[in-house]
Design an enzyme around this catalytic site. Sequence first.
Site, PDB file in Angstrom:
ATOM      1  NE  ARG A 143      39.092  37.863  41.810  1.00 27.08           N
ATOM      2  CZ  ARG A 143      39.478  38.749  42.920  1.00 27.08           C
ATOM      3  NH1 ARG A 143      38.569  39.338  44.009  1.00 27.08           N
ATOM      4  NH2 ARG A 143      40.307  39.242  43.045  1.00 27.08           N
ATOM      5  CD  GLU A 235      33.639  42.292  44.830  1.00 31.36           C
ATOM      6  OE1 GLU A 235      34.346  42.229  45.442  1.00 31.36           O
ATOM      7  OE2 GLU A 235      33.589  41.986  43.702  1.00 31.36           O
ATOM      8  N   GLY A 260      33.574  41.367  50.874  1.00 26.14           N
ATOM      9  CA  GLY A 260      34.622  41.757  50.340  1.00 26.14           C
ATOM     10  C   GLY A 260      34.459  43.388  50.654  1.00 26.14           C
ATOM     11  CG  PHE A 261      36.689  44.748  54.462  1.00 24.55           C
ATOM     12  CD1 PHE A 261      37.236  46.024  54.556  1.00 24.55           C
ATOM     13  CD2 PHE A 261      37.406  43.623  54.496  1.00 24.55           C
ATOM     14  CE1 PHE A 261      38.567  45.841  54.783  1.00 24.55           C
ATOM     15  CE2 PHE A 261      38.739  43.487  54.692  1.00 24.55           C
ATOM     16  CZ  PHE A 261      39.381  44.779  54.911  1.00 24.55           C
ATOM     17  CG  ASP A 263      35.930  45.696  44.861  1.00 20.43           C
ATOM     18  OD1 ASP A 263      35.905  46.657  44.638  1.00 20.43           O
ATOM     19  OD2 ASP A 263      36.644  44.648  44.822  1.00 20.43           O
ATOM     20  CG  ASP A 438      43.320  44.232  45.691  1.00 17.47           C
ATOM     21  OD1 ASP A 438      42.755  45.609  46.106  1.00 17.47           O
ATOM     22  OD2 ASP A 438      42.719  43.333  45.781  1.00 17.47           O
TER      23      ASP A 438
END
Length: 537
Positions: A143, A235, A260-261, A263, A438
């Site tokens: 990533r 996201e 990406g729930f 973000d 994170d």
Amino acid sequence: MVRGRNTAQKTVTIGLRHPSKFVGYDHADDGLSILLKNHNLHIELQVDGDDPIGKTHHAGIKDVLLEAALTTIMDCEDAVSAVDAHDKARVYRTWNGVMKGTLTETIEKGEDRKILRLNEDRHYISPTGKNLTLPGRSMLLVRNVGIHLYTDAVKTADNQEIPEGFLDAMVTALAAKHDLLGNGKHRNSKENSIYIVKPKLHGPEEVAATVEQFGYVERVLGLKENTIKLGIMDEERRTSVNLDQCIYAARNRVVFINTGFLDRTGDEIHTSMQAGAMLPTARIRGQPWLKNYEDHNAYIGLKRGVAQVGKGMWVKSDEMAEMLEAKIVHPLSGANTAWVPSPPAAVLHALHYHMVNVAQKQKEILSAMPSTLDDVLSKMLVPPLLSAAANGSLAPEEVQNELNNLVQGMLGYVSRWVGQGIGCSKVPDIQNISLMEDLATLRIKSQLLGNWLRHEDQIVSETTVHDAFKRMAEVVDGQNAEDAKSGKYAPMYGNFDGPEFKAAWALVKNAHKAPNGYTERTLRYYRRLKKEILAAA
């Protein structure tokens, strides 16, 4: 057939209910390995009647090895704190070592010393007597950072910072070229591809720009067109609404999409920052927009035949029994991959794919998919406003509990990011339950608190929030007392001018000004300041 041990009466011979699931075996000095295959995942039964554990089992099975984490994402983004050229070099060196197969790590515990290396491939004999080899490692994607970040690790001719995503794409692809050239003892891609996941893309135009960038990197590095494959992280709101167009823009490269729930929730709050006060985090997750966002992603991904359709992270990193109970919803939703916080979690989550035939489930979802997604889209676009909820007010104790939870979590994470350079870790919450934290979880917390400050006449005053920061600083100090003794952690209570405390407060105070609610620029400023303080000490 597997022959069991003799009993007092007879020898029992047992066969498989589905013999076709037996795909291989291996004889070794320490026993027999039996390889099974279910829903395209492998299971290895390790049989050794002389092993201390095998002796206790009626068939002599000493262990069960599950194939899990078939793909893993190496990270240059949320999981790392990389703020300058030195940090970036460390990130790139790790990725380069993996691609060359040379990466090692030494673990010392007391007098014990262990060197970790990449796993070797696993070898078996098929039922027809042919050699069968399975990779001993995950297939890796990497990533890169989003397009909004700049770096001074490399500068232009006129001494200007460059887009950090440009540097990530070039260097990570260059390192992955080792794999394409066969320079290491292991191979990552069977298809001679490089897999780059790109986060925080806002709509098809930014996807198209990423595709153009990858093409440039390929020409510079002498790679065939479309060697670099793209993972699109759904996201951000604009990408969610236009996901079909995003996939089309990368139609020759896209291999992966996911929800990406975390973000996505942060972006939802920031997008509607001025519309009104938002619900507390737990109630946001129960609103219709989130389920429809998840459904829409699966519908579009399956309709377009994307190889991997993924779901979001399980953040309760120590609550594995709860995860085993809950995370089965992901394969039931048609997803064939999902984020997990650790290798043990990956193994346990692999059980869900044995319990659910995802390929069949995907066919069922496609056949039942509505002819139009207009209703799904309209529900996905309803912001989680407090005023629109059935109970459009918050009790004082609910406000205080949410405030304490958010502030404590922010300080716990930011103190490590800024103070120790730890990008992702297990952080105890206010009940001392370890949670995976994170940048995505930080984005939610800072945006919700910033939203409440923008509407303080409805929720809470700035003075009350700042007082909570001071109180929770003492709580977080207590949770990090051991690190403080060793000098790893700088206490925040009574040191409110320290970079750790100031960074956390700035993220809330300026939440409405932060582009898309992103936290990196603030964190990087204070992390660099902390590094200067440490260097001068």
